[in-house]
Motif scaffolding. Structure first.
Motif, PDB file in Angstrom:
ATOM      1  N   GLN A  27       0.821  -1.211   0.000  1.00  0.00           N
ATOM      2  CA  GLN A  27       0.000   0.000   0.000  1.00  0.00           C
ATOM      3  C   GLN A  27       0.856   1.262   0.000  1.00  0.00           C
ATOM      4  O   GLN A  27       0.340   2.343  -0.283  1.00  0.00           O
ATOM      5  CB  GLN A  27      -0.932   0.005   1.216  1.00  0.00           C
ATOM      6  N   ALA A  28       2.113   1.126   0.325  1.00  0.00           N
ATOM      7  CA  ALA A  28       3.018   2.287   0.348  1.00  0.00           C
ATOM      8  C   ALA A  28       3.435   2.599  -1.084  1.00  0.00           C
ATOM      9  O   ALA A  28       4.499   2.220  -1.546  1.00  0.00           O
ATOM     10  CB  ALA A  28       4.232   1.996   1.223  1.00  0.00           C
ATOM     11  N   ARG A  29       2.559   3.252  -1.800  1.00  0.00           N
ATOM     12  CA  ARG A  29       2.814   3.612  -3.191  1.00  0.00           C
ATOM     13  C   ARG A  29       2.099   4.908  -3.497  1.00  0.00           C
ATOM     14  O   ARG A  29       1.153   5.259  -2.807  1.00  0.00           O
ATOM     15  CB  ARG A  29       2.368   2.512  -4.150  1.00  0.00           C
ATOM     16  N   ASP A  33      -1.481   5.984  -8.915  1.00  0.00           N
ATOM     17  CA  ASP A  33      -0.499   5.456  -9.850  1.00  0.00           C
ATOM     18  C   ASP A  33      -0.936   4.061 -10.287  1.00  0.00           C
ATOM     19  O   ASP A  33      -2.115   3.771 -10.309  1.00  0.00           O
ATOM     20  CB  ASP A  33       0.885   5.434  -9.194  1.00  0.00           C
ATOM     21  N   LEU A  34      -0.018   3.208 -10.591  1.00  0.00           N
ATOM     22  CA  LEU A  34      -0.348   1.858 -11.030  1.00  0.00           C
ATOM     23  C   LEU A  34      -1.126   1.099  -9.964  1.00  0.00           C
ATOM     24  O   LEU A  34      -0.914   1.292  -8.772  1.00  0.00           O
ATOM     25  CB  LEU A  34       0.940   1.076 -11.314  1.00  0.00           C
ATOM     26  N   THR A  35      -1.982   0.201 -10.431  1.00  0.00           N
ATOM     27  CA  THR A  35      -2.664  -0.690  -9.494  1.00  0.00           C
ATOM     28  C   THR A  35      -1.668  -1.741  -9.019  1.00  0.00           C
ATOM     29  O   THR A  35      -0.609  -1.941  -9.632  1.00  0.00           O
ATOM     30  CB  THR A  35      -3.852  -1.405 -10.165  1.00  0.00           C
ATOM     31  N   ARG A  77       0.964   3.343 -21.194  1.00  0.00           N
ATOM     32  CA  ARG A  77       1.800   4.255 -20.401  1.00  0.00           C
ATOM     33  C   ARG A  77       3.279   4.171 -20.782  1.00  0.00           C
ATOM     34  O   ARG A  77       4.108   4.849 -20.182  1.00  0.00           O
ATOM     35  CB  ARG A  77       1.642   3.932 -18.921  1.00  0.00           C
ATOM     36  N   GLY A  78       3.595   3.312 -21.747  1.00  0.00           N
ATOM     37  CA  GLY A  78       4.985   3.191 -22.189  1.00  0.00           C
ATOM     38  C   GLY A  78       5.862   2.396 -21.242  1.00  0.00           C
ATOM     39  O   GLY A  78       7.094   2.524 -21.274  1.00  0.00           O
TER      40      GLY A  78
END
Length: 143
Positions: A27-29, A33-35, A77-78
């Motif tokens: 969860q520390a993200r 952003d990305l899942t 997203r490349g």
């Protein structure tokens, strides 16, 4: 914790603690952003170097149509690139792009910082105990 615990009780306690810690670290993200699923797929590609979509869906334990959607978002997203399969013209090979690798490094840094902050609040003796436990858990994982 002076009382004896059985291997089964210890297994249950460790599994629960590891699961909860893993959930908190994941969860520390950055929000938005990305899942977790996208990051997991990207990390699998980074670790493997390159995989077919089927191999990636097998590793991630998701159905191929689900992986197709995940890869499409990463590609958009490349972060992932497709290349022709060297021996099977019907297949493609997926790999993380340089941007994808940078994203993984950034996520790892954020997660490491989150965990380091929590560990810094522990006593030196507690950190040493966790260092020893980490070595033992590595042995268990290899065994």
């Amino acid at each position: 914790m002076g009382e004896q615990v059985t291997a089964t009780q210890l297994a249950t306690s460790l599994r629960d603690a590891i699961t909860r810690l893993n959930r908190r670290v994941r969860q520390a993200r950055p929000v938005g952003d990305l899942t977790v699923t996208q990051l997991s797929a990207l990390t699998s590609l980074q670790l493997a170097g390159a995989l077919t979509p089927r191999e990636l869906s097998d590793i991630e334990r998701v159905q191929p149509p689900t992986m197709t959607k995940i890869v499409a978002k990463l590609e958009e997203r490349g972060l992932v690139r497709r290349a022709p399969h060297p021996t099977d013209g019907r297949q493609v090979i997926l790999s993380a792009t340089e941007s994808g690798r940078e994203v993984i490094v950034g996520f790892e840094r954020i997660r490491d910082e989150w965990l380091a902050d929590r560990l810094a609040a522990l006593s030196p003796a507690e950190r040493d105990t966790l260092r020893q436990a980490a070595e033992i858990l590595q042995q268990v994982a290899r065994g």
